[in-house]
Design a protein around this motif. Structure first.
Motif, PDB file in Angstrom:
ATOM      1  N   GLY A   1       3.119   9.323  -6.886  1.00 46.70           N
ATOM      2  CA  GLY A   1       1.901   8.926  -7.601  1.00 46.70           C
ATOM      3  C   GLY A   1       1.558   7.457  -7.446  1.00 46.70           C
ATOM      4  N   ASP A   2       2.476   6.655  -6.900  1.00 44.66           N
ATOM      5  CA  ASP A   2       2.152   5.253  -6.602  1.00 44.66           C
ATOM      6  C   ASP A   2       3.098   4.747  -5.510  1.00 44.66           C
ATOM      7  OD1 ASP A   2       4.578   4.710  -7.857  1.00 44.66           O
ATOM      8  OD2 ASP A   2       3.675   3.810  -9.638  1.00 44.66           O
TER       9      ASP A   2
ATOM     10  N   THR B   1      -5.788  10.101  -1.204  1.00 46.60           N
ATOM     11  CA  THR B   1      -6.468   8.813  -1.040  1.00 46.60           C
ATOM     12  C   THR B   1      -6.023   7.761  -2.056  1.00 46.60           C
ATOM     13  OG1 THR B   1      -8.346  10.000  -0.171  1.00 46.60           O
ATOM     14  CG2 THR B   1      -8.764   7.747  -0.889  1.00 46.60           C
ATOM     15  N   ARG B   2      -5.929   8.133  -3.325  1.00 44.79           N
ATOM     16  CA  ARG B   2      -5.646   7.152  -4.374  1.00 44.79           C
ATOM     17  C   ARG B   2      -4.173   6.769  -4.443  1.00 44.79           C
ATOM     18  NH1 ARG B   2     -10.487   4.901  -5.168  1.00 44.79           N
ATOM     19  NH2 ARG B   2     -12.061   6.479  -5.608  1.00 44.79           N
TER      20      ARG B   2
ATOM     21  N   GLN C   1       0.866  -1.175   0.000  1.00 40.57           N
ATOM     22  CA  GLN C   1       0.000   0.000   0.000  1.00 40.57           C
ATOM     23  C   GLN C   1       0.909   1.234   0.000  1.00 40.57           C
ATOM     24  OE1 GLN C   1      -1.994   1.414   3.569  1.00 40.57           O
ATOM     25  NE2 GLN C   1      -3.967   0.998   2.636  1.00 40.57           N
TER      26      GLN C   1
ATOM     27  N   THR D   1      -7.939   9.277   8.162  1.00 39.41           N
ATOM     28  CA  THR D   1      -8.012   8.664   6.833  1.00 39.41           C
ATOM     29  C   THR D   1      -7.597   9.683   5.788  1.00 39.41           C
ATOM     30  OG1 THR D   1      -9.926   7.474   7.686  1.00 39.41           O
ATOM     31  CG2 THR D   1      -9.539   7.347   5.302  1.00 39.41           C
TER      32      THR D   1
ATOM     33  N   HIS E   1     -13.768  11.622   0.677  1.00 33.64           N
ATOM     34  CA  HIS E   1     -14.293  10.275   0.909  1.00 33.64           C
ATOM     35  C   HIS E   1     -14.557  10.063   2.387  1.00 33.64           C
ATOM     36  CE1 HIS E   1     -13.601   8.645  -3.101  1.00 33.64           C
ATOM     37  NE2 HIS E   1     -12.460   9.295  -3.123  1.00 33.64           N
ATOM     38  N   SER E   2     -13.691  10.627   3.219  1.00 32.16           N
ATOM     39  CA  SER E   2     -13.788  10.379   4.651  1.00 32.16           C
ATOM     40  C   SER E   2     -13.286  11.616   5.412  1.00 32.16           C
ATOM     41  CB  SER E   2     -12.929   9.144   4.983  1.00 32.16           C
ATOM     42  OG  SER E   2     -13.269   8.650   6.254  1.00 32.16           O
TER      43      SER E   2
ATOM     44  N   VAL F   1      -0.674  11.355  -8.801  1.00 28.62           N
ATOM     45  CA  VAL F   1      -1.637  10.446  -9.419  1.00 28.62           C
ATOM     46  C   VAL F   1      -2.295  11.085 -10.646  1.00 28.62           C
ATOM     47  CG1 VAL F   1      -3.720  11.008  -8.095  1.00 28.62           C
ATOM     48  CG2 VAL F   1      -3.293   8.624  -8.772  1.00 28.62           C
TER      49      VAL F   1
ATOM     50  N   HIS G   1      -3.973   4.777  -0.389  1.00 29.79           N
ATOM     51  CA  HIS G   1      -4.758   3.542  -0.294  1.00 29.79           C
ATOM     52  C   HIS G   1      -4.734   2.708  -1.568  1.00 29.79           C
ATOM     53  CE1 HIS G   1      -7.338   4.625   3.467  1.00 29.79           C
ATOM     54  NE2 HIS G   1      -6.090   4.324   3.749  1.00 29.79           N
ATOM     55  N   SER G   2      -3.723   2.912  -2.404  1.00 30.08           N
ATOM     56  CA  SER G   2      -3.567   2.026  -3.554  1.00 30.08           C
ATOM     57  C   SER G   2      -2.340   1.156  -3.325  1.00 30.08           C
ATOM     58  CB  SER G   2      -3.384   2.827  -4.846  1.00 30.08           C
ATOM     59  OG  SER G   2      -4.601   3.438  -5.185  1.00 30.08           O
TER      60      SER G   2
END
Lengths: 602, 197
Positions: free
Chosen positions: A132-133, A161-162, A6, A29, A109-110, A239, A165-166
């Motif tokens: 970005g990742d 988030t992306r 993650q 979060t 989202h949260s 991202v 949490h990716s």
């Protein structure tokens, strides 16, 4: 060998390899996994949950000044709390590298708002990296400590988030201990004591540092130019690059790993190499504003790319293609389907308390936690949610505005973790300024919403070592609260009586929920207090009045079907209790007027 | 999987607690071992509280975006009927779909304000014909002795779409991710799921 990780774990891995010694955080979060990962997997690193983000950054800052590589992590709104420390740590600089991880949440989202944390870097005059990742999370976290030490500055690592949490592949390496010796030197006070005379000296150093960082940005290995089709060039980062590259692989790219300061020479070169420039970035026109200020004309930016919510591949495609975008065929309109919003768990101690508040008709100044879900119908028993600890301060302010008219009508609710985070000072204030607000601490023995993190009231550290446990009653006493009482949230009638009485008193009150741990917190044995393992509907008696549906328990549902009770009352249907979900909390039993909810067997 | 330049998009949807995340972790193990680049992205902040859970899972030679583009889903693997139909528009016309036959009522249905959508299977079949498969994950898992294994039943069914991946690779992934005492049950669940399709 490559491993799937993650984004949050990859940050930790990178920091660990860079020799990080101290990590502090407050959960939020999408950043919460960071500190848990440090605590669970890297025993060489000291890890702690701080009561709030400001303390977390102070802890990491102190460790950094003592020479240790350190990190503080938080969500975007947490940075607002920590900002006071950050803005001046930018002046003092550090000794051991200091990485500040800020996780944004575009689309909320949260979260209670959307913020673009890139603005902090410009504001505080410190560098910011944006991965970005997961591989980039790892690489950027690792190099952030070198940048921090080289330029004597905190470095922001901004995720969202992306990214956080990716999961994606990471090529990990080995830990290398920092070469900076640990220690404190009183002679360095002028660097660390920010009195006006010292501030003015450091102020100049900051400007010099920014100039040097700008030069460094032009050589930074994660600022990458990809020249493909030169007719269109995209300047982007994080991202947003991933989305755009997926949709328009043929274009040229200037992908920024360091978003602040910007690499001016590279940007100039990119403008020479491509015909037209598009800037794709999520949220604010941060890069765009800067590039326009440098005097460049861009083809497109925020004129087409939305400045709110999160980006996705189709939003990037739709925005840039305009009328040429072909939308997929709509077979079913999602808005016609019932939504599935999150709900308080079956057996949650917040449910009966908010039902009581609703029955009392109280205006509830709320806060941030699971209990914020009480805003949803049919409970609709929470009326504000602004920031951590706000319920207490705002209820006091409202009571001051309303005067005697407010008595009996207003209450503040805070969670245990929220109270310790930012609710203590508002309570102190209510007493000091002769207020009359009522504060309820919904103590469920854990930071529940973000996934069960420890805090100073749970009696355990992040590594599960037993430690001191805050006594909320004593806090109230030393502040001078005269009326402090315990509440059993599962007893609706008693809750209503006590809360009504306290709201009417012309003095501050503190109510503490007792023996009401989160139903998901196994170590507190939350089910033990329930007499029966579950309840069922006695269909001979159920009149289908739907009163029990008002508590919005996920275990209770409506079953349509005309019929009669055994004593002849007509009904349109009955309710049903799902035995797999019911935990026997007896809240519905108290709501039913016809004794139609009875003990069942598992 | 034969075309190395192509990215395959798998969308998983369900309700918190159904084990969709474990299922996507199994996919991760399998396709990484097979030598692919993998990205997966999930929103799970409130899943514990009964909200919906979705995972975007992508594999290929090189994957950039962690999110699948709307309308680009090659495979929809759904653990609940309503959470399947919610994402029907995401699936490519030639996309393949596996749906677990379970219905979990959302609050509006529990409260009697909205009906649980009918004919979900029919709607899918109307657009996707024989590419839609329904699996009774709970029923099969219950027969094996533990309803919790329904997610692995679904993974077993899903594995049929990738004949080039050997059963052993799936089993290894399941064993890597689950505690040893759960291995027997879940290996059985995998094979039963495979038979069900």
């Amino acid at each position: 060998m490559k491993e799937i990780m993650q984004g949050n774990s990859a940050i930790v891995r990178g920091a660990w390899e860079a020799g990080v010694k101290v990590a502090a955080a407050y959960p939020g979060t999408p950043s919460s996994e960071i500190l848990k990962d440090v605590a669970d997997n890297y025993p060489e690193v000291y890890a702690e949950w701080a009561p709030n983000e400001m303390v977390a950054l102070q802890v990491a800052g102190g460790a950094a000044i003592a020479g240790a590589r350190s990190m503080a992590s938080m969500k975007h709104v947490g940075m607002n709390v920590a900002a006071d420390a950050l803005m001046t740590l930018a002046y003092t600089g550090i000794k051991g590298g200091l990485m500040v991880v800020i996780a944004d949440d575009p689309f909320a989202h949260s979260s209670q708002n959307e913020q673009d944390s890139r603005n902090w870097a410009r504001f505080a005059k410190i560098p910011l990296l944006e991965p970005g990742d997961a591989q980039e999370c790892y690489d950027f976290a690792k190099i952030s400590f070198d940048i921090s030490e080289k330029f004597d500055t905190p470095v922001i690592l901004r995720t969202e988030t992306r990214v956080a949490h990716s999961d994606s592949l990471v090529e990990p390496g080995k830990r290398v201990e920092s070469k900076i010796p640990l220690g404190l030197d009183p002679k360095e006070a002028p660097k660390y004591v920010m009195i006006p005379g010292h501030v003015r000296v450091r102020r100049k150093i900051i400007e010099e540092r920014m100039r040097k960082l700008e030069e460094y940005a032009d050589t930074f290995k994660y600022n990458v130019m990809e020249i493909n089709d030169p007719s269109v060039g995209v300047i982007t980062s994080g991202v947003s690059y991933m989305y755009t590259k997926d949709v328009f692989p043929e274009w040229s790219y200037l992908k920024l790993g360091m978003v602040w300061p910007l690499p001016k020479k590279m940007i100039a070169e990119f403008f020479k190499k491509v015909k037209k420039v598009i800037i794709v970035e999520e949220l604010d026109p941060f890069i765009e504003t800067e590039i326009k200020a440098m005097g460049y004309k861009i083809w497109h930016g925020k004129d087409l790319i939305p400045n709110m919510y999160e980006l996705t591949p189709e939003i990037v495609e739709k925005s840039l293609k305009g009328k040429k975008y072909k939308a997929p065929k709509v077979k079913v309109k999602p808005e016609d389907l019932p939504r599935r919003p999150p709900n308080l768990c079956a057996g949650c101690s917040h449910r009966p308390l908010f039902y009581a508040l609703k029955k009392l008709g109280a205006f509830v100044f709320g806060d941030i936690g699971c209990y914020t879900l009480a805003v949803a119908p049919p409970l609709q028993a929470l009326h504000t949610c602004v920031c951590m600890g706000a319920g207490g301060g705002m209820a006091h302010g409202a009571m001051k505005a309303l005067g005697k008219e407010g008595l009996g009508k207003v209450v503040a609710v805070l969670g245990d973790s929220t109270f310790l985070h930012s609710g203590i000072t508002p309570l102190m204030n209510a007493v000091y300024n002769k207020g009359n607000s009522t504060t309820i601490v919904l103590d469920n023995r854990i930071t529940a919403m973000t996934g069960h993190q420890e805090h100073p009231g749970t009696g355990f550290t992040v590594r599960q070592e037993p430690t001191n446990m805050v006594n909320y009653m004593e806090i109230g006493k030393v502040f001078g609260v005269k009326s402090i009482r315990y509440l059993d949230p599962y007893n609706i009638k008693e809750c209503m009586e006590i809360i009504k009485e306290e709201m009417s008193k012309n003095e501050p009150s503190l109510l503490l929920c007792k023996d009401s741990p989160c139903v998901m917190l196994r170590r507190a044995k939350p089910m033990e207090k329930f007499k029966n393992p579950l309840y069922v509907i006695d269909t001979d008696k159920c009149r289908g009045c739907k009163a029990c549906l008002e508590i919005n328990c996920p275990a209770i549902s409506w079953r349509e079907g005309a019929g009669k009770t055994t004593d002849g009352h007509k009904r349109k249907g009955t309710v049903y209790i799902n035995p797999d979900q019911c935990v026997g909390c007896e809240v519905c039993v108290q709501v039913c007027k016809f004794e139609a909810i009875v003990p069942g067997k598992k | 999987m034969k075309d190395n330049g192509k990215v395959t998009n798998i969308f998983l949807s369900g309700v918190g607690g159904q084990g969709a995340i474990l299922a996507s972790n199994i996919l991760g193990e399998v396709f990484i071992k097979a030598g692919y680049d993998v990205k997966k992205s999930e929103v799970h902040g409130m899943a514990q509280r009964g909200g919906d859970v979705t995972t975007h899972f992508r594999f290929g030679k090189k994957v950039h975006s962690p999110l699948i583009k709307y309308g680009d889903v090659d495979y929809l693997l759904s653990f609940e009927l309503l959470e399947a139909i919610r994402y029907i528009n995401w699936v490519k016309p030639e996309g393949k779909i596996i749906i677990n036959k379970q219905e979990i009522f959302p609050p509006a249905v529990n409260l009697g304000q909205m009906a649980y959508p009918k004919d979900i299977e029919k709607t899918f079949k109307k657009y996707f014909k024989e590419n839609v498969s329904m699996v009774d994950g709970q029923g099969i898992a219950k027969r094996l002795g533990n309803v919790q294994a329904a997610n692995v039943v679904l993974v077993g069914a899903f594995s049929k779409f990738f004949p080039e991946v050997k059963d052993q690779q799936w089993i290894e992934a399941i064993k890597t991710l689950l505690a040893p005492k759960l291995h027997d049950l879940n290996v059985k669940a995998f094979y039963e799921g495979k038979k069900a399709l």
